[in-house]
Design a protein around this motif. Structure first.
Motif, short mmCIF file in Angstrom:
data_model
loop_
_atom_site.label_atom_id
_atom_site.label_comp_id
_atom_site.label_asym_id
_atom_site.label_seq_id
_atom_site.Cartn_x
_atom_site.Cartn_y
_atom_site.Cartn_z
N TRP A 61 1.32 7.48 -5.24
CA TRP A 61 1.89 8.59 -5.51
C TRP A 61 2.90 9.07 -4.47
CZ3 TRP A 61 -1.82 12.54 -8.20
CH2 TRP A 61 -2.28 11.98 -9.51
N THR A 62 4.17 9.55 -4.74
CA THR A 62 4.79 10.36 -4.04
C THR A 62 5.57 11.64 -4.41
OG1 THR A 62 7.10 9.30 -4.58
CG2 THR A 62 5.86 7.77 -2.90
N PHE A 63 5.50 12.71 -3.18
CA PHE A 63 5.98 13.84 -3.81
C PHE A 63 6.24 14.91 -2.47
CE2 PHE A 63 5.32 18.26 -5.47
CZ PHE A 63 5.92 18.19 -6.32
N LYS A 64 7.38 15.56 -2.45
CA LYS A 64 7.69 16.33 -1.36
C LYS A 64 7.58 15.66 0.14
CE LYS A 64 6.43 20.73 -3.52
NZ LYS A 64 5.61 22.06 -3.38
N ASN A 65 8.28 14.46 0.08
CA ASN A 65 8.05 13.55 1.24
C ASN A 65 7.07 13.26 1.74
OD1 ASN A 65 11.26 13.90 1.17
ND2 ASN A 65 11.20 15.85 2.23
N ARG A 66 5.90 13.21 0.74
CA ARG A 66 4.75 12.64 1.30
C ARG A 66 4.23 11.68 0.39
NH1 ARG A 66 4.55 14.45 6.12
NH2 ARG A 66 2.41 13.73 6.21
N VAL A 67 3.34 10.65 0.76
CA VAL A 67 2.99 9.64 0.04
C VAL A 67 1.44 9.33 0.46
CG1 VAL A 67 3.27 8.00 1.97
CG2 VAL A 67 3.38 7.06 -0.51
N ALA A 68 0.76 8.79 -0.77
CA ALA A 68 -0.77 8.56 -0.83
C ALA A 68 -0.83 7.22 -1.56
CB ALA A 68 -1.32 9.65 -1.41
N PHE A 69 -1.61 6.44 -0.91
CA PHE A 69 -2.20 5.21 -1.47
C PHE A 69 -3.69 4.96 -1.59
CE2 PHE A 69 1.73 4.45 0.98
CZ PHE A 69 2.20 3.44 0.60
N VAL A 70 -4.15 4.57 -2.44
CA VAL A 70 -5.32 4.01 -2.81
C VAL A 70 -5.44 2.54 -3.21
CG1 VAL A 70 -7.74 4.36 -3.91
CG2 VAL A 70 -6.25 6.35 -3.54
N LEU A 71 -6.00 1.66 -1.99
CA LEU A 71 -6.02 0.26 -2.57
C LEU A 71 -7.36 -0.38 -2.31
CD1 LEU A 71 -3.46 1.10 -0.08
CD2 LEU A 71 -2.64 -1.13 -1.13
N SER A 72 -7.65 -1.24 -3.24
CA SER A 72 -8.82 -1.90 -3.44
C SER A 72 -8.64 -3.46 -3.32
CB SER A 72 -9.46 -1.59 -5.13
OG SER A 72 -10.88 -2.34 -4.94
N VAL A 73 -9.17 -4.01 -2.02
CA VAL A 73 -8.92 -5.07 -1.60
C VAL A 73 -10.16 -6.03 -1.45
CG1 VAL A 73 -6.98 -4.09 -0.62
CG2 VAL A 73 -8.89 -4.76 0.87
N THR A 74 -10.15 -7.26 -1.39
CA THR A 74 -11.15 -8.26 -1.23
C THR A 74 -10.68 -9.25 -0.06
OG1 THR A 74 -10.70 -9.74 -2.86
CG2 THR A 74 -12.36 -7.98 -3.26
#
Length: 395
Positions: A61-74
């Motif tokens: 998600w991006t909003f107001k020049n901020r960003v957040a990631f949620v990544l599930s990896v193996t």
């Protein structure tokens, strides 16, 4: 009292398994947040891929020049168990998320599907709270006090009646007169906070265009900001939604604090607005291949395109993956479809009609298939920093 404790690790995983994996594989989850930068999604996926991490699912998600990631990896089908590798990745990602090394990087081992939206709300709220506190030493929000609230709306039942009466005077949702209730990507929701000196409730009233997940978005924000809901009235009619929450701070005194109320109003407004991304919606479907996501995001970056939102899913049963991207031009303008198509074809993509992605990808004739979903462009999507939509970022 509805005591909504939804924060913390207990909500990291959800019951539903969107990856269609009956064995509920164990993965390493990276939660990232920081300053939005062009091409950041490509940089993050490239770093993980070059270190042997396969992205099984992700949301951005991006909003107001901020960003957040949620990544599930193996790592070779297992969670990443190399502590030295995880520590190195954490240091590199923290610097990548913020040039001063202050980016948020959380790493957890989780079994089952991750509740992406829930975690993204937590991450984005923390970013926006920090941003809000830096620029608001004094409240700019106009408080609407009502010392006689105990008589005017003594109970949720009274409040519900007044809400219904107000709805009867609303025009149809498609009417131009209903501009106050348009989608948050077109206009801001109306959030007001009043106080009852009789029973000590804070009354939060929200009016906006009705949509899916609206209740989820607002309740998550109240929970994460440590407010308890004692009563609530939720209603929707003619395409417009109205929510009223009788709340009190979980910690501290129930007396209304004007600065805290201003912050709550701002965060509630943001929680509604950030659900709507800007850009050309691109569906991608392919046979599950290691590094495909990194290659795709890299070619978009090289083509001068920015991703404003992304959702990545891998289906273990049929060994396929399905991604959704919202793409804008790097200048903030709506992108040229031909430009996006050229970038996808550059790495083996094949343009198909909407709904035919899976069938085409399974044929094995192309590396992946993709389609465009027609969306209505808003005149504010012109990259003008003064437009309301410029508050959305891109990665």
């Amino acid at each position: 009292m509805l005591n909504i404790h939804l924060r913390g690790q207990e909500v990291l995983a959800c019951n539903a398994d969107e990856t269609d994996d009956q064995h509920r594989i164990v993965t390493t989850v990276f939660e990232l947040a920081g300053e939005d930068q062009s091409g950041l999604l490509a940089d993050v996926t490239h770093l993980l891929t070059t270190n042997g991490c396969d992205v099984r699912s992700a949301a951005v998600w991006t909003f107001k020049n901020r960003v957040a990631f949620v990544l599930s990896v193996t790592d070779k089908g297992q969670p990443v168990r190399d502590g030295i590798k995880l520590q190195r990745l954490k240091q590199l990602l923290r610097t990548m998320m913020d040039k001063h090394g202050n980016g948020v990087v959380n790493i957890k081992t989780v079994q089952g599907e991750v509740h992406h939206d829930r975690r993204l709300h937590v991450l984005m709220l923390r970013e926006e709270e920090m941003q809000w506190e830096q620029g608001h030493s004094k409240p700019r929000y106009h408080m609407r006090w009502n010392s006689s609230l105990g008589e005017a709306a003594a109970s949720p039942t009274d409040s519900a009646g007044s809400m219904h009466a107000e709805y009867m005077n609303l025009p149809d949702a498609d009417s131009d007169q209903l501009s106050h209730f348009r989608s948050p990507k077109h206009s801001r929701p109306d959030v007001s906070i009043t106080h009852s000196s009789m029973n000590g409730y804070w009354l939060v009233t929200i009016k906006c265009k009705d949509r899916t997940k609206l209740l989820f978005d607002t309740v998550c924000t109240l929970a994460d900001m440590d407010y308890d809901v004692f009563h609530a009235t939720i209603d929707s009619i003619k395409g417009a939604a109205m929510q009223e929450y009788y709340i009190r701070p979980r910690l501290g005194k129930p007396e209304l604090d004007e600065l805290k109320a201003a912050k709550l109003a701002a965060m509630m407004e943001s929680s509604i607005q950030r659900r709507f991304p800007r850009g050309l919606k691109v569906h991608v479907h392919s046979v599950d291949r290691f590094g495909c996501l990194a290659a795709l995001t890299d070619v978009l970056k090289q083509g001068g395109l920015a991703v404003t939102r992304a959702k990545v899913k891998t289906f273990a049963v049929n060994q396929s993956s399905g991604h959704t991207f919202y793409v804008m031009d790097a200048t903030g303008a709506p992108p040229d479809k031909d430009k996006v198509e050229e970038a996808c074809k550059q790495i083996g993509g094949h343009l198909v009609e909407v709904g035919e992605e899976a069938r085409s990808a399974s044929s094995g004739q192309h590396r992946f298939s993709f389609s465009f979903l027609n969306r209505q462009w808003h005149k504010g999507w012109n990259g003008d920093s003064s437009s309301p939509s410029s508050s959305h970022g891109s990665v």
